[in-house]
Design a protein around this motif. Sequence first.
Motif, PDB file in Angstrom:
ATOM      1  N   UNK A  31      -5.205 -38.464  -0.069  1.00  0.00           N
ATOM      2  CA  UNK A  31      -5.213 -39.369  -1.109  1.00  0.00           C
ATOM      3  C   UNK A  31      -6.112 -38.735  -2.043  1.00  0.00           C
ATOM      4  N   UNK A  32      -7.209 -37.835  -1.687  1.00  0.00           N
ATOM      5  CA  UNK A  32      -8.145 -37.168  -2.588  1.00  0.00           C
ATOM      6  C   UNK A  32      -7.119 -36.203  -3.634  1.00  0.00           C
ATOM      7  N   UNK A  33      -6.411 -35.284  -2.869  1.00  0.00           N
ATOM      8  CA  UNK A  33      -5.460 -34.629  -3.909  1.00  0.00           C
ATOM      9  C   UNK A  33      -4.616 -35.200  -4.693  1.00  0.00           C
ATOM     10  N   UNK A  34      -4.307 -36.369  -4.182  1.00  0.00           N
ATOM     11  CA  UNK A  34      -3.370 -37.052  -5.119  1.00  0.00           C
ATOM     12  C   UNK A  34      -4.028 -37.546  -6.138  1.00  0.00           C
ATOM     13  N   UNK A  35      -5.097 -38.007  -5.927  1.00  0.00           N
ATOM     14  CA  UNK A  35      -5.871 -38.826  -7.241  1.00  0.00           C
ATOM     15  C   UNK A  35      -6.039 -37.475  -8.113  1.00  0.00           C
ATOM     16  N   UNK A  36      -6.555 -36.363  -7.683  1.00  0.00           N
ATOM     17  CA  UNK A  36      -6.970 -35.246  -8.617  1.00  0.00           C
ATOM     18  C   UNK A  36      -5.485 -34.684  -9.406  1.00  0.00           C
ATOM     19  N   UNK A  37      -4.296 -34.813  -8.774  1.00  0.00           N
ATOM     20  CA  UNK A  37      -3.040 -34.697  -9.415  1.00  0.00           C
ATOM     21  C   UNK A  37      -3.163 -35.844 -10.599  1.00  0.00           C
ATOM     22  N   UNK A  38      -3.209 -37.029 -10.249  1.00  0.00           N
ATOM     23  CA  UNK A  38      -3.290 -38.095 -11.206  1.00  0.00           C
ATOM     24  C   UNK A  38      -4.177 -37.952 -12.344  1.00  0.00           C
ATOM     25  N   UNK A  39      -5.309 -37.534 -12.127  1.00  0.00           N
ATOM     26  CA  UNK A  39      -6.244 -37.155 -13.296  1.00  0.00           C
ATOM     27  C   UNK A  39      -5.798 -36.024 -14.174  1.00  0.00           C
ATOM     28  N   UNK A  40      -5.164 -35.157 -13.534  1.00  0.00           N
ATOM     29  CA  UNK A  40      -4.594 -33.936 -14.508  1.00  0.00           C
ATOM     30  C   UNK A  40      -3.327 -34.550 -15.135  1.00  0.00           C
ATOM     31  N   UNK A  41      -2.434 -35.346 -14.603  1.00  0.00           N
ATOM     32  CA  UNK A  41      -1.340 -35.795 -15.312  1.00  0.00           C
ATOM     33  C   UNK A  41      -1.635 -36.956 -16.566  1.00  0.00           C
ATOM     34  N   UNK A  42      -2.638 -37.655 -16.102  1.00  0.00           N
ATOM     35  CA  UNK A  42      -3.141 -38.387 -17.149  1.00  0.00           C
ATOM     36  C   UNK A  42      -3.726 -37.793 -18.462  1.00  0.00           C
ATOM     37  N   UNK A  43      -4.452 -36.879 -18.292  1.00  0.00           N
ATOM     38  CA  UNK A  43      -4.884 -36.082 -19.336  1.00  0.00           C
ATOM     39  C   UNK A  43      -3.620 -35.214 -20.038  1.00  0.00           C
ATOM     40  N   UNK A  44      -2.598 -34.820 -19.371  1.00  0.00           N
ATOM     41  CA  UNK A  44      -1.621 -34.331 -19.872  1.00  0.00           C
ATOM     42  C   UNK A  44      -0.583 -35.274 -20.481  1.00  0.00           C
ATOM     43  N   UNK A  45      -0.669 -36.580 -20.237  1.00  0.00           N
ATOM     44  CA  UNK A  45      -0.079 -37.442 -20.885  1.00  0.00           C
ATOM     45  C   UNK A  45      -0.603 -37.884 -22.111  1.00  0.00           C
TER      46      UNK A  45
END
Length: 612
Positions: A31-45
């Motif tokens: 979950x921690x790693x997925x959350x970090x992916x989500x933050x990167x993707x949100x910035x990219x979005x």
Amino acid sequence: MAEEKRIEELSFPILLAEQIRKAVEEAELFKVECSDVGKQVERLSQMLRFAIRFATSTPSLYERPVRCIFFDVTKNLERALTLVRKCKHSGLLSCVVTITSATDFRKSFNLLDASIGDMKWLLSIFDSVTSGGIEVSLPPIANNDPILPWVWSFVASIQMGPLPDRVEAANQLALLAIDNDRNKKIIGEEGGIPPLLRLLKEGASPDAQIAAATALLNLATNQERVRIIARELGIPVIVQVLFDSSMRVQIGVANLVARMAEHDPDAQEEFARENAIRPLVSLLSIDVFLDETNHEKPSIQSIVQNHKQKGQKPSTTTTTTTQSQNHSTDSRSSSSSSLYNSDAIALYGHQRKDRENEKPEVKLQLKISCAKALWVLSNGSVSNSRRITETKGLLCLAKLIEKEQGELQEHCLMTVVEITAAAESNADLRHAAFKTNSPPAKAVVEQLLRVIGEVSTPSLQIAAIKSIGSLARIFPARETRVIRLLVTQLNNRNNEVATEAVIALGKFACPENFLCVEHSKTIVVDGVPPLMKLLRTNEWSQFHGLTLLCYLALHVGNSEALERARALTVLEGAVRSVPAQNPSLKELISKAMYRLEVYRSGIHPHRHSYAP
């Protein structure tokens, strides 16, 4: 429809980002790693949304870097989505089967970081072209090819930036392209040519046009890129700039015409169809007095006779005085022929004052560039040579050969070489352009003879001799001075000049020339001894020397000069050394030997009976 399709294509990575957000919420493993992916993707979005807003609101968008980076971002988002979706189900077995280790997340983090870096760079490009300045930093996508983002940045500035940045970017592209074929290829593939043509066409400033013309000149070094310029309708643009731009711009554009015509025959013909020859001739004739009247003009025969004065060089003072007298005796003609020809006045009337005030070195460079362009356009082209002769081109070329030196004189002379070569191969052009009563033809012949007899530069002499040889069929039998001048050059210290004189004399004496017998009689008077010397030089000179000797034997085989030179013995020795790859020369030598044998035995057959 095109705009909607573009929005749909660019919006796809945003849809992926939304799917990743939902997958992160559903993840039960890492979950921690997925959350970090989500933050990167949100910035990219967020970056993707801003880029799409800019792209859809910019009509002149340079799409190459946008599409390339969006494609790369899409691939990385798809990998992240696949990874996060694997974390949805719980259980040790599921973890072991679906996820090998946390290494996959580290790879995904690195790829998403790279995509964020690429998007930062892309947004900085958008910012720089709107606020001024050129972005030359390197995005992660350029790790394997650092030239690519430079090209993207410069092309984007040319297409979307303010004028000073467009000029600077065009100059930078020109520097990238010079002497580097790989850079040229990248610029062509990444769409750099259309914005350069647009910059050239708009005429926003002379500096902008010069920068665009220079970049295009550096790119147009092979047929592929020349054809890209042509496909983008660049040739009409280039011709229009020739008509209505400043002299400094026209220099670059004339050079571009020469470069493109040199590398692509299709471009050579298209320039002619777009009427490029007219402005080139008009620019070449600036400050050149063109008087085509036939008032007290000598014939070609008289011109040749004037060269009988022991090769005496006419002084500049005499020439000027003669021109002044002709000017005063025909005032009506002179008033209608100003320093500019009629085409130049029509084309450049509104800019005439600026042109008259231009520096002499700029005018000279413009003429050099135009003469080079005419040379290349006429090279191997009967139609283009005809177009030049249908203007005042021949007369202008003759005047410049007479008065100028250096590159300009050489380019003009080489243009005449191409035109006369076309006339040699095309009877219609020869009869139309080189009639005996034609002032331009007389002027050209006069200058060719002057160069042969008075100029000591071998390259110029060779060009002039070549042209006279191409015109061999226009000279009547009574015109012996041309042949005697060529015979004199058989003794030239430069072997190439002497060999070119042999080739030209061969065109006077060859059977295809209707007056070959009469011309051969003139050649044989003084030409046999130096011809025999040339036979003892290199293979090239020997080949053409043997050809001429055979023609003389066929037409005037009873000549004492040939008998004294032991021509038959020479041919008997030569026939054994002629290579088997040259059967035509071997056959010609056999015919000539037969003719000499017949005359030696005292039998005099009809002159056209070449074989027993």
